[in-house]
Design a protein around this motif. Structure first.
Motif, short mmCIF file in Angstrom:
data_model
loop_
_atom_site.label_atom_id
_atom_site.label_comp_id
_atom_site.label_asym_id
_atom_site.label_seq_id
_atom_site.Cartn_x
_atom_site.Cartn_y
_atom_site.Cartn_z
N PHE A 84 69.56 50.48 13.83
CA PHE A 84 68.64 50.42 14.96
C PHE A 84 67.18 50.59 14.53
CE2 PHE A 84 66.10 52.91 18.00
CZ PHE A 84 65.90 51.93 18.95
N PHE A 85 66.90 51.51 13.63
CA PHE A 85 65.51 51.81 13.27
C PHE A 85 64.71 50.58 12.82
CE2 PHE A 85 62.22 53.35 10.33
CZ PHE A 85 61.54 54.23 11.17
N PRO A 86 65.28 49.65 12.05
CA PRO A 86 64.48 48.47 11.66
C PRO A 86 64.23 47.49 12.81
CG PRO A 86 66.31 48.85 10.14
CD PRO A 86 66.56 49.68 11.34
N VAL A 87 65.03 47.54 13.88
CA VAL A 87 64.90 46.55 14.95
C VAL A 87 63.53 46.60 15.63
CG1 VAL A 87 65.83 45.77 17.17
CG2 VAL A 87 67.38 46.41 15.33
N THR B 282 57.08 42.84 28.56
CA THR B 282 57.56 43.45 29.81
C THR B 282 59.09 43.43 29.87
OG1 THR B 282 55.56 42.75 30.96
CG2 THR B 282 57.47 43.34 32.32
N LEU B 283 59.68 42.30 29.53
CA LEU B 283 61.14 42.20 29.56
C LEU B 283 61.79 43.15 28.56
CD1 LEU B 283 61.62 38.33 29.87
CD2 LEU B 283 62.03 40.05 31.64
N LEU B 284 61.13 43.36 27.42
CA LEU B 284 61.68 44.25 26.40
C LEU B 284 61.49 45.73 26.76
CD1 LEU B 284 60.51 42.36 23.20
CD2 LEU B 284 62.87 42.67 23.95
N TYR B 285 60.43 46.04 27.52
CA TYR B 285 60.16 47.42 27.88
C TYR B 285 61.02 47.91 29.05
CZ TYR B 285 55.83 46.88 25.14
OH TYR B 285 54.91 46.65 24.16
N VAL B 286 61.35 47.02 29.98
CA VAL B 286 62.01 47.42 31.23
C VAL B 286 63.30 48.20 30.99
CG1 VAL B 286 63.25 46.52 33.24
CG2 VAL B 286 60.96 45.70 32.72
N PRO B 287 64.20 47.80 30.07
CA PRO B 287 65.45 48.55 29.92
C PRO B 287 65.26 50.03 29.58
CG PRO B 287 65.61 46.43 28.82
CD PRO B 287 64.19 46.59 29.24
N HIS B 288 64.13 50.37 28.95
CA HIS B 288 63.89 51.77 28.60
C HIS B 288 63.87 52.67 29.83
CE1 HIS B 288 62.04 55.33 26.79
NE2 HIS B 288 61.14 55.29 27.75
N PHE B 289 63.45 52.13 30.96
CA PHE B 289 63.30 52.93 32.17
C PHE B 289 64.60 53.03 32.96
CE2 PHE B 289 59.14 51.22 31.09
CZ PHE B 289 58.39 52.38 31.04
N LEU B 290 65.65 52.41 32.48
CA LEU B 290 66.96 52.56 33.10
C LEU B 290 67.66 53.77 32.50
CD1 LEU B 290 68.20 48.84 33.05
CD2 LEU B 290 67.09 50.04 34.93
N SER B 291 68.37 54.51 33.33
CA SER B 291 69.13 55.65 32.81
C SER B 291 70.36 55.16 32.07
CB SER B 291 69.53 56.58 33.95
OG SER B 291 70.53 55.97 34.74
N TRP B 292 70.91 56.04 31.23
CA TRP B 292 72.14 55.67 30.51
C TRP B 292 73.30 55.46 31.48
CZ3 TRP B 292 72.00 53.48 26.20
CH2 TRP B 292 71.11 53.84 25.21
N ALA C 250 64.81 49.19 21.92
CA ALA C 250 64.11 48.44 20.87
C ALA C 250 62.69 48.08 21.29
CB ALA C 250 64.89 47.20 20.49
N GLY C 251 62.54 47.55 22.51
CA GLY C 251 61.21 47.14 22.96
C GLY C 251 60.26 48.30 23.09
N TRP C 252 60.73 49.41 23.68
CA TRP C 252 59.87 50.57 23.87
C TRP C 252 59.48 51.20 22.53
CZ3 TRP C 252 57.22 52.31 27.87
CH2 TRP C 252 56.72 53.61 27.85
N SER C 253 60.42 51.26 21.60
CA SER C 253 60.13 51.85 20.29
C SER C 253 59.18 51.00 19.48
CB SER C 253 61.44 52.05 19.51
OG SER C 253 62.32 52.90 20.20
N ALA C 254 59.04 49.72 19.84
CA ALA C 254 58.14 48.83 19.10
C ALA C 254 56.68 49.07 19.43
CB ALA C 254 58.50 47.37 19.38
N ILE C 255 56.40 49.82 20.51
CA ILE C 255 55.02 50.00 20.95
C ILE C 255 54.16 50.63 19.86
CG2 ILE C 255 53.55 51.29 22.55
CD1 ILE C 255 55.64 50.89 24.69
#
Length: 314
Positions: A100-103, A125-135, A187-192
């Motif tokens: 996961f870390f390299p993604v 935006t599409l990559l960031y949105v899933p971060h705000f969903l709960s597990w 992945a999207g959120w961690s890329a910030i």
């Protein structure tokens, strides 16, 4: 005269310090809530570590409970499930560290190469949105898609003449599902942070590389990746500190009686034994064991980073 001059210098220095303090006051005010948070929720609870060496009784309290030394740690290491839990935790942590870390790094490099602004913003935006969903939501979506009886994808497979996939109950699928969910959600959120590091690269470097005939891949290899090197090392070291933390909520939601042999980790073990069975002292010893491993890995990784010329985290 010399004494008067010294006093004047001291007065000017004090005035300068007061002015600097006033200028920095808004910044100190922003730091204060985070500082209080760490004091109250990180440092003050460390006093509870003592119950790892006690047979803690809530009615007797911290000071009156009987001391048992390292008995709780001996109980942990002699637990028949210890090595299974330890192996599962390390395997899932290895997925996070090496797969996961390299993604997010790759995602940030790809987004940085996009030149069409509207497409880049839309993709972000599409990559960031899933971060705000709960597990809970993420796992529920997976269940709805892959449920053996009425999951959407399994119904499609059955309609097309294929066998249904036992994704949620087959232990061999557990780590794959876990990894894919983490990648999709984070992945999207961690890329910030990597995108922020790339934004600080001097544009003249790209211009010079283009004039020298460097392709886009060459520019990524010789400009972007070196610019990310310090950030990657620091984040990797920090992630090593959480190598024994695999995400309690995520694992617990995916866990069931059929995949528990591969899904039981220290986080869920502490919940099952410490909360449900009220083994507070024992599970505190488990938590201290996890913390010591993380501390040791951070120390070793930081020393290694300094030897290769990087600053590290301290």
């Amino acid at each position: 005269m010399a004494v008067t001059r010294t006093k004047a210098v001291d007065i000017k220095a004090r005035q300068r310090n007061r002015e600097e303090w006033k200028r920095g006051l808004p910044i100190y005010a922003m730091i204060l809530p985070g500082f209080i948070f760490f004091i109250v929720f990180k440092y003050v609870p460390m006093g509870g570590i003592m119950i790892a060496f006690q047979n803690y009784d809530p009615f007797d309290g911290f000071l009156q409970s009987a001391w048992v030394g390292f008995d709780n740690f001996q109980k942990l290491f002699h637990d028949p499930d210890f090595w299974k839990i330890f192996r599962n935790t390390l395997l899932i942590s290895a997925l996070n560290l090496f797969l996961f870390f390299p993604v997010p790094i790759i995602v940030s490099l790809l987004l940085n190469e996009v030149r069409v602004k509207w497409f880049k913003k839309g993709a972000q935006t599409l990559l960031y949105v899933p971060h705000f969903l709960s597990w809970v939501v993420v796992v529920s979506i997976t269940v709805l898609l892959f449920s053996t009886q009425d999951g959407g994808i399994n119904n499609m497979l059955s309609t097309w003449g294929y066998e249904r996939m036992e994704v949620m109950t087959n232990p061999s699928y557990f780590r794959i599902v876990y990894l894919l969910q983490v990648v999709w959600k984070e992945a999207g959120w961690s890329a910030i942070i990597f995108l922020a590091a790339l934004a600080a690269v001097d544009p003249t470097l790209y211009e010079a590389a283009t004039m020298d005939g460097a392709s886009r891949l060459r520019q990524i290899w010789h400009i972007n990746l070196p610019a990310l090197r310090s950030t990657i090392i620091i984040l990797f070291i920090l992630r090593l500190g959480h190598v024994m933390d695999t995400g309690f909520e995520h694992i617990l939601l995916l866990q069931n009686s059929l995949n528990i042999d591969v899904s039981e980790v220290f986080d869920t073990y502490v919940y099952r034994v410490g909360i449900l069975q009220a083994e507070f002292s024992y599970t505190t010893a488990v938590g201290l064991f996890k913390a010591l491993i993380g501390l040791g890995l951070v120390y070793l990784a930081n020393r290694a980073s300094r030897k290769i010329g990087e600053e590290g985290v301290y």
